[in-house]
Design a protein around this motif. Structure first.
Motif, PDB file in Angstrom:
ATOM      1  N   HIS A   1      12.616  34.886  10.422  1.00 21.00           N
ATOM      2  CA  HIS A   1      13.365  34.976   9.157  1.00 21.00           C
ATOM      3  C   HIS A   1      14.864  35.170   9.443  1.00 21.00           C
ATOM      4  O   HIS A   1      15.703  34.577   8.767  1.00 21.00           O
ATOM      5  N   ASP A   2      15.174  35.983  10.442  1.00 20.48           N
ATOM      6  CA  ASP A   2      16.587  36.158  10.818  1.00 20.48           C
ATOM      7  C   ASP A   2      17.198  34.850  11.270  1.00 20.48           C
ATOM      8  O   ASP A   2      18.357  34.563  10.958  1.00 20.48           O
TER       9      ASP A   2
ATOM     10  N   ILE B   1      18.182  32.889   8.418  1.00 21.43           N
ATOM     11  CA  ILE B   1      19.364  33.442   7.749  1.00 21.43           C
ATOM     12  C   ILE B   1      20.639  33.189   8.550  1.00 21.43           C
ATOM     13  O   ILE B   1      21.678  32.867   7.986  1.00 21.43           O
TER      14      ILE B   1
ATOM     15  N   VAL C   1      10.184  30.191   6.819  1.00 21.31           N
ATOM     16  CA  VAL C   1      10.052  31.360   5.937  1.00 21.31           C
ATOM     17  C   VAL C   1       8.578  31.645   5.667  1.00 21.31           C
ATOM     18  O   VAL C   1       8.102  32.777   5.785  1.00 21.31           O
TER      19      VAL C   1
ATOM     20  N   ASN D   1       5.823  51.353   7.383  1.00 21.39           N
ATOM     21  CA  ASN D   1       7.162  51.912   7.174  1.00 21.39           C
ATOM     22  C   ASN D   1       8.196  51.276   8.084  1.00 21.39           C
ATOM     23  O   ASN D   1       9.339  51.054   7.684  1.00 21.39           O
TER      24      ASN D   1
ATOM     25  N   ALA E   1       8.134  48.205   9.212  1.00 22.67           N
ATOM     26  CA  ALA E   1       8.424  46.877   8.648  1.00 22.67           C
ATOM     27  C   ALA E   1       9.376  47.004   7.456  1.00 22.67           C
ATOM     28  O   ALA E   1      10.310  46.207   7.302  1.00 22.67           O
ATOM     29  N   LYS E   2       9.140  48.017   6.646  1.00 21.97           N
ATOM     30  CA  LYS E   2      10.002  48.252   5.491  1.00 21.97           C
ATOM     31  C   LYS E   2      11.436  48.570   5.947  1.00 21.97           C
ATOM     32  O   LYS E   2      12.404  47.993   5.444  1.00 21.97           O
TER      33      LYS E   2
ATOM     34  N   SER F   1      13.252  45.444   7.161  1.00 22.11           N
ATOM     35  CA  SER F   1      13.761  44.533   6.126  1.00 22.11           C
ATOM     36  C   SER F   1      14.963  45.151   5.410  1.00 22.11           C
ATOM     37  O   SER F   1      15.933  44.460   5.092  1.00 22.11           O
ATOM     38  N   GLU F   2      14.915  46.463   5.206  1.00 20.06           N
ATOM     39  CA  GLU F   2      16.072  47.135   4.593  1.00 20.06           C
ATOM     40  C   GLU F   2      17.299  47.023   5.492  1.00 20.06           C
ATOM     41  O   GLU F   2      18.420  46.790   5.015  1.00 20.06           O
TER      42      GLU F   2
ATOM     43  N   GLU G   1      18.000  44.716   7.631  1.00 17.63           N
ATOM     44  CA  GLU G   1      18.545  43.356   7.616  1.00 17.63           C
ATOM     45  C   GLU G   1      19.400  43.121   6.372  1.00 17.63           C
ATOM     46  O   GLU G   1      20.443  42.480   6.428  1.00 17.63           O
ATOM     47  N   VAL G   2      18.927  43.651   5.247  1.00 18.91           N
ATOM     48  CA  VAL G   2      19.724  43.521   4.014  1.00 18.91           C
ATOM     49  C   VAL G   2      21.048  44.256   4.183  1.00 18.91           C
ATOM     50  O   VAL G   2      22.121  43.729   3.859  1.00 18.91           O
ATOM     51  N   PHE G   3      20.952  45.460   4.716  1.00 20.74           N
ATOM     52  CA  PHE G   3      22.157  46.281   4.911  1.00 20.74           C
ATOM     53  C   PHE G   3      23.157  45.551   5.816  1.00 20.74           C
ATOM     54  O   PHE G   3      24.356  45.489   5.521  1.00 20.74           O
TER      55      PHE G   3
ATOM     56  N   LEU H   1      23.404  42.425   6.272  1.00 15.41           N
ATOM     57  CA  LEU H   1      23.912  41.252   5.566  1.00 15.41           C
ATOM     58  C   LEU H   1      25.025  41.633   4.588  1.00 15.41           C
ATOM     59  O   LEU H   1      26.056  40.960   4.525  1.00 15.41           O
ATOM     60  N   ILE H   2      24.829  42.743   3.857  1.00 17.30           N
ATOM     61  CA  ILE H   2      25.869  43.095   2.885  1.00 17.30           C
ATOM     62  C   ILE H   2      27.093  43.688   3.584  1.00 17.30           C
ATOM     63  O   ILE H   2      28.173  43.721   3.017  1.00 17.30           O
TER      64      ILE H   2
ATOM     65  N   LYS I   1      22.874  52.909  11.892  1.00 21.46           N
ATOM     66  CA  LYS I   1      21.772  52.717  10.943  1.00 21.46           C
ATOM     67  C   LYS I   1      21.228  51.290  11.061  1.00 21.46           C
ATOM     68  O   LYS I   1      20.017  51.058  11.044  1.00 21.46           O
TER      69      LYS I   1
ATOM     70  N   LEU J   1      15.065  38.327   2.505  1.00 24.26           N
ATOM     71  CA  LEU J   1      14.912  39.682   3.051  1.00 24.26           C
ATOM     72  C   LEU J   1      14.320  40.642   2.019  1.00 24.26           C
ATOM     73  O   LEU J   1      13.510  41.504   2.366  1.00 24.26           O
TER      74      LEU J   1
ATOM     75  N   SER K   1       6.521  44.631   2.604  1.00 23.22           N
ATOM     76  CA  SER K   1       6.264  45.825   3.416  1.00 23.22           C
ATOM     77  C   SER K   1       6.109  47.055   2.520  1.00 23.22           C
ATOM     78  O   SER K   1       5.277  47.928   2.788  1.00 23.22           O
TER      79      SER K   1
ATOM     80  N   VAL L   1       2.993  49.656   2.455  1.00 26.22           N
ATOM     81  CA  VAL L   1       3.120  51.116   2.540  1.00 26.22           C
ATOM     82  C   VAL L   1       2.274  51.772   1.449  1.00 26.22           C
ATOM     83  O   VAL L   1       1.487  52.687   1.713  1.00 26.22           O
TER      84      VAL L   1
END
Lengths: 324, 324
Positions: A83-84, A87, A109, A137, A139-140, A143-144, A146-148, A150-151, A165, B110, B117, B121
């Motif tokens: 997925h990365d 992106i 994807v 957790n 995996a969660k 994904s968080e 990766e979003v972070f 990205l922004i 982080k 993402l 995920s 959880v």
């Protein structure tokens, strides 16, 4: 000791991991198997399984669940990886064309989603709620993260804590989970499980930092990559953060403009690399890596000496080797 | 009975579902919450939760796990939905701009991973291995189905069985899982659980077929969509498969060329719609839908009459209502 000694020590388990990775790809949709085979046959060092298996062995576990769970971890890792690559529009991975380049973004994807769900099927079958929660957790968090990341793209003033982080989420959390799971499989007490968990975390942080250093300051003859990919992609990483801290106001302005502009050039990269050299950024950055590796290794003092502990200690150094 | 009666009957549970959907989006990454809120606040009919909750009620279950698990299902559904929208380049969803259009493909991929995920959880926390396996397998089947649909794009000679496989994977498997889970929550015997599972499957198949019929033959005043999206995207669906079976060789050639070419035009669509009208494709296709709905409803004969059964029977018809 060298890396081959480590693989020899856990040869049987790593064969089982490989078998688990490929055997499970029994989708009735041929294309899914094709994509997965393409990914898994390209090898890779399978570092996460190595850590999980070694941690389990160190914890006194000898069954095959370490291989099964290594397969789960490698599926999750691979899903995020491809997925990365979509992106980032990556063209290569492990020395061959990236999955997205060969099969297209759409298939990639979806095959990432397949690997995620396949991972969870195996995880459910393994049947351990504590381990399930750790990996769900992780995996969660990934994904968080990766979003972070990205922004925070092109954010020249990214805080060091936010950088940590990001690298914790994208890399360290899964290494940490691997080592923690090894300890749980061996039925260790909480303190020792926690030591393994933190060992994995610090090694993972150091590993990603080391990778980020190599991106600017690695030797292309070893890395096989052109320097400056992170600069191109607007990823603010350790070397640039440290450089930012060393510079005078007018220099910061120049560097920031290069970093935030789309106008990336070899000349600009050269300029940045020279500034990094003049400010001893490599040494400063490697100090962070060394500190984390030291912290990681110290945590293993909890454990009696044996070949598995030796291997983990060796790997901690190996992961951040600089002649690459 | 109308749809509002159904929602009134399970108002408390549906409020809990909504709370579960939004409460769990507690990511420390603000952007993740923002995207998720954007998706979940846009409403939607929450059909899968409605089926799960009603099946659980019919099975005699009165706890709050049906709401928790409905949240899991809705996360999985939403993750696949937004990944699909990325792949299809969708511009709208539920009457507003699609997530990918507002936040970009990267963030959307993402955030889909995050929802997957996050779903797992919660599923792990719920702690029921049987239900975990059902949902992990459903997620796997869904991703496989999407890949299958993608590789069958523009395949004018798609077999009917392959079409059914696609709509089972993309739609029916999750409705089936919802109804099966309801039965399990109520502690029903295997036969009744299986009846609910098949009920969900047939309703899901009919629902997707009905949607595919509307895509060509729906009334835009009701659907709010321009006809022919599937034609544009090269998706071979029920109306076109049935038309193909009615035509003479030379007509097939013309239609196939329209279908496989990139040269989509209003004129071509008109031509196809006229052929569909001349060959009574709407009636023929609706026969398939009616057969599945009949099969579905018959399966509920196993159960005593009560408002929950009535609601499920009502919904079976409602899902394929044609005045849309």
């Amino acid at each position: 000791m060298n890396i081959n000694d480590v693989y020899s020590l856990i040869e049987q388990e790593m064969d089982e991991v490989y078998a688990a990775l490929t055997k499970n790809l029994d989708s009735e949709i041929e294309m899914v198997n094709e994509v997965a085979s393409y990914v898994f046959e390209s090898g890779g060092k399978r570092l996460r399984p190595v850590f999980l298996v070694l941690a389990a062995k160190l914890a006194g576990y000898n069954g095959n669940r370490s291989s099964v769970l290594s397969g789960v971890v490698e599926y999750i890792h691979t899903a995020t990886l491809i997925h990365d690559d979509v992106i980032d529009g990556a063209k290569y991975r492990r020395g061959k064309d990236s999955v997205n380049r060969v099969f297209g973004n759409d298939i990639t994807v979806l095959c990432g989603d397949f690997l995620y769900s396949r991972a969870f099927v195996n995880l459910v079958r393994d049947g351990d709620p504590e381990i399930q929660l750790i990996l769900a957790n992780a995996a969660k968090t990934m994904s968080e993260g990766e979003v972070f990341q990205l922004i925070k793209t092109a954010d020249f003033f990214l805080k060091f804590e936010d950088y940590e982080k990001i690298i914790f989420s994208k890399t360290a959390v899964l290494f940490s989970a691997c080592c923690e799971i090894g300890g749980i499989l061996g039925g260790l007490d909480k303190k020792k499980v926690s030591a393994l968990k933190d060992f994995g975390k610090y090694v993972g942080l150091a590993f990603q930092m080391s990778d980020d250093i190599l991106d600017y300051l690695g030797n292309p003859d070893y890395t096989g990559k052109n320097p400056g990919t992170d600069l191109k992609e607007g990823k603010m990483t350790l070397p640039m953060i440290l450089l930012r801290q060393c510079l005078k106001k007018d220099e910061i302005k120049i560097i920031r403009d290069i970093f935030t502009s789309e106008d990336y050039s070899e000349k600009n990269l050269e300029y940045i690399l020279t500034l990094m050299q003049n400010n001893n950024i490599k040494e400063k950055a490697e100090k962070f890596v060394d500190d984390y590796i030291f912290k990681a290794k110290t945590l293993l003092n909890e454990f009696d000496d044996n070949p598995y502990k030796d291997s983990l200690l060796f790997l901690a150094d190996y992961m951040v080797k600089r002649d690459r």
